[in-house]
Design an enzyme around this catalytic site. Structure first.
Site, PDB file in Angstrom:
ATOM      1  N   GLY A 218       0.849  -1.183   0.000  1.00  0.00           N
ATOM      2  CA  GLY A 218       0.000   0.000   0.000  1.00  0.00           C
ATOM      3  C   GLY A 218       0.879   1.225   0.000  1.00  0.00           C
ATOM      4  O   GLY A 218       1.883   1.275  -0.695  1.00  0.00           O
ATOM      5  N   CYS A 219       0.540   2.215   0.795  1.00  0.00           N
ATOM      6  CA  CYS A 219       1.305   3.456   0.865  1.00  0.00           C
ATOM      7  C   CYS A 219       2.747   3.176   1.284  1.00  0.00           C
ATOM      8  O   CYS A 219       3.001   2.529   2.290  1.00  0.00           O
ATOM      9  CB  CYS A 219       0.651   4.404   1.866  1.00  0.00           C
ATOM     10  N   PHE A 220       3.699   3.694   0.507  1.00  0.00           N
ATOM     11  CA  PHE A 220       5.098   3.382   0.832  1.00  0.00           C
ATOM     12  C   PHE A 220       5.592   4.094   2.073  1.00  0.00           C
ATOM     13  O   PHE A 220       6.591   3.700   2.653  1.00  0.00           O
ATOM     14  CB  PHE A 220       6.043   3.564  -0.348  1.00  0.00           C
TER      15      PHE A 220
END
Length: 188
Positions: free
Chosen positions: A17-19
């Site tokens: 998902g969001c890094f």
């Protein structure tokens, strides 16, 4: 880019998902030398964050991890991967929706591929999750480093809203579960 792995270091490229979340989780593990946020798995060379966020480039937000396999194993990294996000939701992690947020393992060699596929089969068989794992397992090709302001994002911006309300609780929970694998300065 095919990465060279020496006897002292190896690479793992993972998307949860969001890094910003992924980077913060892996930076806390002992044996992890560096974590770089970036994009992989798409069709456009040198994509920007804005382009990736449209979902039109095909890239996933991911991190490229350089680690010392004598201190932490690829299996340990996979365990952290599966415990730090929901691998059963297609193209979604929480409120982040789109192909850029997909659960993905970009493997660098046949051993990593086999270990990832085995982990998925064992987790599905065990009933660890209510739904089947949808994590993509695909060869690592070209990793594009994200813009400088994305690097070390949680470390540099702990009070930013997303970091305070999404990343921090995730990192705290992760550190409690993985307390025996944390860098010494974090293992209190």
């Amino acid at each position: 880019m095919i990465t060279n792995q020496s006897a002292n270091t190896a690479k793992a490229t993972l998307g949860t998902g969001c890094f910003w979340c992924t980077e913060a989780v892996y930076q806390s593990l002992d044996g992890v030398i560096s974590v770089v946020s970036g994009y992989e798995g798409g069709h456009k060379a040198n994509p920007t964050y804005g382009e990736v966020c449209t979902g039109n480039t095909g890239h996933a937000e991911c991190v490229e991890i350089t680690y010392d396999p004598t201190k932490i194993t690829y299996q340990d990294l996979l365990e952290a991967f599966f415990r730090s996000h929901d691998p059963t939701t297609l193209n979604r992690q929480g409120n982040d929706v789109g192909t850029q947020y997909r659960s993905v393992i970009f493997y660098h060699n046949d051993e990593q591929k086999q270990l990832a596929e085995t982990a998925i089969k064992e987790l599905d068989k065990s009933g660890a999750y209510n739904d089947p794992i949808v994590t993509e397992v695909t060869p690592a090709e070209t990793f594009f480093e994200a813009e400088a302001y994305h690097q070390n994002y949680f470390i540099n911006n702990p009070n930013q809203g997303y970091c305070a309300f999404v990343v921090a609780p995730k990192v705290d929970k992760f550190r409690k579960v993985f307390k025996d694998k944390l860098k010494p300065e974090l293992a209190h």
